[in-house]
Design a protein around this motif. Structure first.
Motif, short mmCIF file in Angstrom:
data_model
loop_
_atom_site.label_atom_id
_atom_site.label_comp_id
_atom_site.label_asym_id
_atom_site.label_seq_id
_atom_site.Cartn_x
_atom_site.Cartn_y
_atom_site.Cartn_z
N ILE A 96 1.98 -7.94 4.08
CA ILE A 96 1.54 -6.57 3.77
C ILE A 96 2.73 -5.63 3.93
O ILE A 96 3.38 -5.61 4.98
CB ILE A 96 0.39 -6.11 4.69
N GLU B 4 1.44 2.77 10.90
CA GLU B 4 0.10 2.19 11.11
C GLU B 4 -0.17 1.97 12.59
O GLU B 4 -1.30 2.08 13.05
CB GLU B 4 -0.01 0.86 10.36
N THR C 168 -2.61 6.99 8.04
CA THR C 168 -2.56 5.53 8.07
C THR C 168 -3.33 4.99 6.88
O THR C 168 -4.09 5.72 6.23
CB THR C 168 -3.15 4.96 9.38
N GLU C 169 -3.14 3.70 6.58
CA GLU C 169 -3.75 3.09 5.39
C GLU C 169 -4.57 1.84 5.69
O GLU C 169 -5.36 1.41 4.86
CB GLU C 169 -2.66 2.72 4.37
N LEU C 170 -4.31 1.22 6.86
CA LEU C 170 -4.91 -0.08 7.14
C LEU C 170 -5.96 0.01 8.24
O LEU C 170 -5.79 0.76 9.20
CB LEU C 170 -3.84 -1.08 7.58
N ASP D 266 5.45 -2.41 8.68
CA ASP D 266 4.87 -1.06 8.86
C ASP D 266 6.01 -0.06 8.63
O ASP D 266 6.66 0.39 9.57
CB ASP D 266 4.30 -0.96 10.28
N THR E 41 0.87 -1.19 0.00
CA THR E 41 0.00 0.00 0.00
C THR E 41 0.90 1.23 0.00
O THR E 41 1.78 1.38 0.85
CB THR E 41 -0.92 0.04 1.24
N ALA F 190 3.30 -1.95 4.07
CA ALA F 190 2.55 -0.70 4.21
C ALA F 190 3.53 0.47 4.19
O ALA F 190 4.23 0.72 5.16
CB ALA F 190 1.75 -0.72 5.50
#
Lengths: 352, 352
Positions: B221, B257, B232-234, B291, B199, B223
């Motif tokens: 993941i 995150e 943040t994205e999650l 992260d 992401t 991120a």
């Protein structure tokens, strides 16, 4: 393109007007920013200490421009034929984050330190001060003499250094600047009859350059050399007799002469005097002390002053520091120019 | 003289070997420094926030070299045709404090971020991972795809961006790199069947790019986009199901995150996995989360890697950034070269 002022360009810029005028302009720029002190973002410098010295980053911003200086302090460099202090700085546009100026600051730090000292003395020393003692005649000493001559009317300079060849070097460099110069046999001798005393020694230790008996009524002390943790120049008794002025209290408590005093000992920030918020000297008999360690706002002022000078005289280079892209999302696309076989016919790029 | 690697030189350096080999070499350099993580001086970055963005300084040192990066983040720049992120960096010699390299880092940050992501995935993703989804197809996306292809064996990339033209740009740039590329209609579609999800979106806000139902067993993941306070994205539920790996915990708690989690929530620093001190993935069914917020040591590694490349290929310029004096105490003496009338006959200095 980012503008670049290298060492050669800085020398030419100072030469355009001569050091007196350059220092005066720089002092005025610093004074201007001290008047609007509250607008600046202020943090103590970020230091990386090592066995041989320290490397520091000194950032600040007035909300429109952001500036920082990189500066090192390595006392042992001198023995290896290198500078104790070298520096460079950067100015950026806060609204885009793009750098606009990269400048050498080895010379510029020497110039701004002297300009700040003289600007402070203009506000703090007795009017009619004509004679200054300079204890420590290394790289900073001539700049101090000329800044004080230009900005506060100093006419005579009394030099002392434990290394007499340093005093001779300083005297020779100042010989064409219209100052009455004496090389003295001791610090006590140098201080005798001086209206202002500048201490600017380089050893990284607690030294006692001035003792209490050497300091008479009405003196202004410009203490420049005590500028890092564990490094001071003045005997504590002098501090107790003086009205003490600092740049940024939080930093000076760590680095200045006032390391020797309790954390709550009263001091006045110089900007408050300049902005008319607090009293400076209140009598010709006061001993005033500018406990100077150098602060990021002075570098910010200096970078802006240099940028103006560089642009108005056309003395700068351009630096290929920021990619200028047709489509900012397509950063990867710019690599095609150097890639050759992967992306069609080889397109060599000329050496920049 | 200080070595300078500008944008054009960086493009030529990447072109010398091609981006795959450059990213692999860079990833190896970062991995090498992660193995000796404890030798580095570590501080959270020094940030100056403004209405439109942030300017940061990221220093570190291994005791022999000191490096720092200047980097800005201005999401609104894109609309004005400017880069969201630009950067440059400096390497210095700790023993003298002298700078030795100034380098552009707009391209280099994109390269090192991708190389760090792929290096982390090499240690954390399921072996045999072949398909990666990339959510957010802006300036960083192609670098991620190529780094993962080069370092972890990714063969297929599934792209999604709320702006379909960004996905098309990314797909076009990747078309000659031997990857199987699909542009997807939604994040959910992109993630379907992926072994790894990256992401890398740019909005400065708490967004939910991935929701819990999109994340199946065994996923890694990566991120990258949640990298400053408030961004943040999650979805938080994903964090609770994942084994979380970070660069420097103190910084990630503020920027990553894990801002969404309590301050004492257990995380593992990636260097501990690389150095064999802690476990990474313990089962093919684990969900692993890197992260990533970017840390100064990665920039330090990148500057050193670029310096080696620049010197071995002879691709650099020289920068007149530090005064070289015959007598280091005689800084003032160098001004004579630009001074003219004050010091005898005028001696103009050629434009540098």
């Amino acid at each position: 393109m980012v503008h670049f002022v290298g060492v050669e360009a800085m020398i030419r810029l100072v030469g355009k007007t001569g050091p007196r005028e350059f220092l005066t302009g720089l002092g005025n720029a610093i004074e201007h920013d001290f008047r609007r002190w509250e607008r600046f973002e202020k943090t103590p410098r970020i230091a990386s200490h090592s066995k041989d010295g320290v490397i520091e980053l000194m950032p600040t911003s007035d909300g429109e421009q952001y500036g920082f200086k990189y500066v090192n302090g390595h006392p042992k460099n001198m023995k290896e034929g290198l500078q104790t202090v070298t520096a460079f700085g950067v100015l950026s546009d806060v609204s885009t984050g793009y750098p606009v100026l990269v400048s050498e600051m080895t010379l510029l730090t020497a110039l701004r330190t002297a300009a700040t000292s003289a600007m402070a003395a203009k506000h703090l020393a007795r009017s009619g001060s004509r004679t200054m003692a300079i204890i420590g005649n290394g790289a900073q000493s001539e700049f101090q003499a000329i800044a004080f001559a230009a900005m506060t009317g100093i006419e005579a300079v009394r030099l002392y250094d434990i290394d007499r060849s340093a005093s001779r070097k300083c005297a020779a460099n100042l010989s064409r600047h219209g100052l009455d110069i004496a090389i003295c046999a001791s610090a006590q001798d140098a201080v005798a009859g001086a209206d202002i005393v500048t201490t600017v020694t380089a050893d990284k230790q607690c030294a006692t350059i001035l003792t209490d008996n050497m300091v008479g009524e009405g003196l202004h002390i410009n203490a420049v050399g005590g500028d890092c943790p564990g490094k001071t120049e003045l005997h504590k008794d002098i501090l107790h007799r003086s009205k003490i002025f600092v740049e940024f209290t939080a930093q000076t408590r760590i680095e200045g002469e006032i390391q020797q005093l309790p954390q709550n000992y009263p001091v006045t920030e110089l900007w408050q005097v300049i902005a008319g918020r607090k009293d400076g000297r209140s009598s010709p008999r006061d001993i005033t002390l500018f406990d100077s360690v150098g602060f990021a706002i002075e570098d910010f002022s200096a970078l802006n002053f240099v940028r103006d000078q560089a642009l108005s005289h056309g003395i700068f280079e351009e630096l290929d520091l920021v990619a200028d892209l047709p489509d900012p999302r397509d950063l990867f696309g710019v690599l095609r120019h150097g890639q050759g076989p992967l992306c069609g016919p080889h397109r060599p790029v000329a050496a920049a």
